[in-house]
Motif scaffolding. Structure first.
Motif, mmCIF file in Angstrom:
data_model
loop_
_atom_site.group_PDB
_atom_site.id
_atom_site.type_symbol
_atom_site.label_atom_id
_atom_site.label_comp_id
_atom_site.label_asym_id
_atom_site.label_seq_id
_atom_site.Cartn_x
_atom_site.Cartn_y
_atom_site.Cartn_z
ATOM 1 N N ASP A 155 0.800 -1.225 0.000
ATOM 2 C CA ASP A 155 0.000 0.000 0.000
ATOM 3 C C ASP A 155 0.833 1.275 0.000
ATOM 4 O OD1 ASP A 155 -2.338 -1.491 0.032
ATOM 5 O OD2 ASP A 155 -2.445 -1.518 2.223
ATOM 6 N N ILE A 156 2.143 1.148 0.179
ATOM 7 C CA ILE A 156 2.956 2.366 0.267
ATOM 8 C C ILE A 156 3.996 2.486 -0.842
ATOM 9 C CG2 ILE A 156 2.683 2.503 2.773
ATOM 10 C CD1 ILE A 156 5.637 1.500 2.949
ATOM 11 N N ALA A 157 4.219 1.411 -1.610
ATOM 12 C CA ALA A 157 5.264 1.437 -2.636
ATOM 13 C C ALA A 157 4.710 1.923 -3.971
ATOM 14 C CB ALA A 157 5.876 0.050 -2.806
ATOM 15 N N VAL A 158 5.580 2.577 -4.743
ATOM 16 C CA VAL A 158 5.224 3.020 -6.090
ATOM 17 C C VAL A 158 6.463 2.915 -6.966
ATOM 18 C CG1 VAL A 158 5.788 5.476 -5.764
ATOM 19 C CG2 VAL A 158 3.978 4.822 -7.374
ATOM 20 N N SER A 159 6.257 2.745 -8.259
ATOM 21 C CA SER A 159 7.383 2.649 -9.187
ATOM 22 C C SER A 159 7.463 3.899 -10.053
ATOM 23 C CB SER A 159 7.234 1.418 -10.086
ATOM 24 O OG SER A 159 6.171 1.605 -11.011
ATOM 25 N N LEU A 160 8.635 4.124 -10.633
ATOM 26 C CA LEU A 160 8.822 5.285 -11.499
ATOM 27 C C LEU A 160 7.959 5.169 -12.752
ATOM 28 C CD1 LEU A 160 10.284 7.946 -11.809
ATOM 29 C CD2 LEU A 160 12.217 6.730 -12.824
ATOM 30 N N GLU A 161 7.798 3.958 -13.269
ATOM 31 C CA GLU A 161 6.948 3.774 -14.446
ATOM 32 C C GLU A 161 5.496 4.149 -14.144
ATOM 33 O OE1 GLU A 161 7.352 -0.092 -16.134
ATOM 34 O OE2 GLU A 161 9.352 0.305 -16.949
ATOM 35 N N GLU A 162 5.020 3.822 -12.952
ATOM 36 C CA GLU A 162 3.659 4.206 -12.570
ATOM 37 C C GLU A 162 3.529 5.721 -12.475
ATOM 38 O OE1 GLU A 162 1.714 1.352 -9.485
ATOM 39 O OE2 GLU A 162 3.890 1.263 -9.155
ATOM 40 N N ILE A 163 4.537 6.361 -11.912
ATOM 41 C CA ILE A 163 4.501 7.816 -11.751
ATOM 42 C C ILE A 163 4.499 8.517 -13.102
ATOM 43 C CG2 ILE A 163 5.828 9.800 -10.914
ATOM 44 C CD1 ILE A 163 6.878 7.870 -8.685
ATOM 45 N N LEU A 164 5.350 8.035 -14.009
ATOM 46 C CA LEU A 164 5.503 8.689 -15.309
ATOM 47 C C LEU A 164 4.472 8.219 -16.329
ATOM 48 C CD1 LEU A 164 9.403 8.630 -15.679
ATOM 49 C CD2 LEU A 164 7.956 10.485 -14.826
ATOM 50 N N GLY A 165 3.831 7.088 -16.049
ATOM 51 C CA GLY A 165 2.862 6.550 -16.994
ATOM 52 C C GLY A 165 3.495 6.035 -18.262
ATOM 53 N N LYS A 166 4.724 5.550 -18.145
ATOM 54 C CA LYS A 166 5.407 4.999 -19.318
ATOM 55 C C LYS A 166 6.410 3.951 -18.878
ATOM 56 C CE LYS A 166 9.362 8.168 -19.635
ATOM 57 N NZ LYS A 166 10.111 9.076 -20.529
ATOM 58 N N SER A 167 6.821 3.126 -19.834
ATOM 59 C CA SER A 167 7.834 2.117 -19.563
ATOM 60 C C SER A 167 9.147 2.536 -20.223
ATOM 61 C CB SER A 167 7.379 0.752 -20.085
ATOM 62 O OG SER A 167 7.110 0.822 -21.471
ATOM 63 N N ILE A 169 12.282 3.103 -18.960
ATOM 64 C CA ILE A 169 13.051 4.148 -18.289
ATOM 65 C C ILE A 169 14.529 3.979 -18.634
ATOM 66 C CG2 ILE A 169 13.688 5.135 -16.053
ATOM 67 C CD1 ILE A 169 10.713 5.430 -16.731
ATOM 68 N N ASP A 170 15.192 5.073 -18.966
ATOM 69 C CA ASP A 170 16.632 5.039 -19.240
ATOM 70 C C ASP A 170 17.374 4.974 -17.903
ATOM 71 O OD1 ASP A 170 19.281 5.440 -19.898
ATOM 72 O OD2 ASP A 170 18.894 7.077 -21.299
ATOM 73 N N ARG A 171 17.651 3.770 -17.471
ATOM 74 C CA ARG A 171 18.252 3.580 -16.149
ATOM 75 C C ARG A 171 19.659 4.161 -16.068
ATOM 76 N NH1 ARG A 171 15.887 -2.097 -13.795
ATOM 77 N NH2 ARG A 171 13.895 -2.048 -14.889
ATOM 78 N N GLU A 172 20.402 4.033 -17.138
ATOM 79 C CA GLU A 172 21.775 4.535 -17.127
ATOM 80 C C GLU A 172 21.814 6.042 -16.881
ATOM 81 O OE1 GLU A 172 25.305 5.065 -20.372
ATOM 82 O OE2 GLU A 172 24.357 3.080 -20.290
ATOM 83 N N SER A 173 20.924 6.776 -17.534
ATOM 84 C CA SER A 173 20.884 8.232 -17.352
ATOM 85 C C SER A 173 20.512 8.598 -15.921
ATOM 86 C CB SER A 173 19.885 8.865 -18.324
ATOM 87 O OG SER A 173 20.317 8.715 -19.655
ATOM 88 N N LEU A 174 19.558 7.866 -15.344
ATOM 89 C CA LEU A 174 19.146 8.140 -13.969
ATOM 90 C C LEU A 174 20.280 7.851 -12.995
ATOM 91 C CD1 LEU A 174 17.082 8.899 -11.843
ATOM 92 C CD2 LEU A 174 16.118 6.584 -12.022
ATOM 93 N N ILE A 175 20.944 6.728 -13.174
ATOM 94 C CA ILE A 175 22.068 6.371 -12.300
ATOM 95 C C ILE A 175 23.156 7.442 -12.371
ATOM 96 C CG2 ILE A 175 23.967 4.727 -11.993
ATOM 97 C CD1 ILE A 175 21.957 2.546 -12.976
ATOM 98 N N ALA A 176 23.522 7.833 -13.584
ATOM 99 C CA ALA A 176 24.587 8.826 -13.755
ATOM 100 C C ALA A 176 24.207 10.159 -13.123
ATOM 101 C CB ALA A 176 24.894 9.006 -15.242
ATOM 102 N N GLU A 177 22.963 10.582 -13.304
ATOM 103 C CA GLU A 177 22.528 11.876 -12.760
ATOM 104 C C GLU A 177 22.564 11.869 -11.235
ATOM 105 O OE1 GLU A 177 21.187 15.866 -13.139
ATOM 106 O OE2 GLU A 177 21.972 14.450 -14.627
ATOM 107 N N ILE A 178 22.138 10.779 -10.636
ATOM 108 C CA ILE A 178 22.142 10.693 -9.168
ATOM 109 C C ILE A 178 23.553 10.815 -8.615
ATOM 110 C CG2 ILE A 178 21.807 9.107 -7.221
ATOM 111 C CD1 ILE A 178 19.306 8.065 -8.737
ATOM 112 N N TRP A 179 24.494 10.048 -9.174
ATOM 113 C CA TRP A 179 25.839 10.055 -8.587
ATOM 114 C C TRP A 179 26.612 11.315 -8.941
ATOM 115 C CZ3 TRP A 179 25.873 7.386 -4.581
ATOM 116 C CH2 TRP A 179 25.202 6.168 -4.503
#
Length: 253
Positions: A155-167, A169-179
């Motif tokens: 009841d408390i978890a959500v995914s990025l795909e659910e938030i954005l309404g799309k599948s 996701i460019d994981r590499e770009s997200l990882i690089a931006e975070i670090w």
């Protein structure tokens, strides 16, 4: 996952696992070899993903980004709180920059979007005899795809795909931006600046919460986050408490 491309972007070795017990544990063991080399470890699945206070972090195959960063910060042990604080701000900024998503921090180590948990952070370190950090491992787990969550987090978890309404996701770009954000914060900003950004992204200030300490709960109102990232709360008797993250858990009322 293109580890070579990611390594070039982040200027550190990147190791990818199809499956590993825990990326944090893998890098802590690596740190004990005394190579003094920074490293990013990423897994498609963790069989013993770790959360704060001994909890597990649900890490099924293909459903998330599970990663940990090993490095050797010039920090005193008393400033170790900056690891989690910087990581939380780094994730919030990455989500805003890449997707326009307004995320918020639930003290001390969770990232929420629209009232649901998207990401968890776990920082671990070792301390030298002189009171400085010998090494630090910062782990970040992000839900990317919707999956069959266990009952305790359904009841408390959500995914990025659910938030954005799309599948897709460019994981590499997200990882690089975070670090990149994380490195910038720790290497460029003062502790006061980092905590200010953390405080501004918190959604607990003004909220009534249940505080659990030594199995003794009490209700309190969150009034602030101080410059050491302690949660400042006022209980029903008007007493003010400064809570550190060590053995405290918080539930929103």
């Amino acid at each position: 996952m293109n580890c070579l491309s990611l390594s070039e972007k982040l200027h550190c070795p990147v190791t990818f696992f199809d499956e590993v017990p825990s990326t944090n544990d893998y890098l802590k063991e690596t740190a004990r070899t005394d190579t003094k080399e920074c490293m990013l470890a990423i897994a498609d699945r963790q069989t013993r993903g770790k959360g704060r206070l001994g909890k597990t972090f649900y890490s099924p195959a293909g459903a998330g980004i599970y990663m940990s960063y090993l490095f050797y910060p010039e920090l005193e042990a008393k400033d170790g709180y900056l690891l989690t604080v910087s990581a939380a701000v780094a994730v919030v900024k990455a989500l805003k920059t890449l997707y326009g998503v307004s995320a918020a921090i639930k003290w001390v180590n969770d990232i929420y979007v629209e009232g649901k948990k998207l990401c968890g952070i776990l920082s671990e370190s070792a301390v030298t005899d002189t009171g400085r950090l010998a090494y630090a491992v910062v782990g970040i787990g992000i839900n990317i795809q919707k999956t069959a969550y266990p009952p305790e987090i359904r009841d408390i978890a959500v995914s990025l795909e659910e938030i954005l309404g799309k599948s897709e996701i460019d994981r590499e770009s997200l990882i690089a931006e975070i670090w990149r954000n994380f490195s910038f914060l720790l290497n460029t900003c003062s502790s006061q600046q980092i905590v200010k950004l953390y405080r501004e992204s918190s959604f607990l200030i003004g909220k009534t919460v249940s505080v659990f300490h030594n199995n003794t709960p009490f209700d309190a109102v969150v009034t602030d986050i101080d410059d050491a990232a302690q949660l400042i709360v006022s209980d029903a008797n008007g007493s003010v408490h400064a809570l550190s993250s060590g053995e405290i858990s918080i539930k929103i009322k």
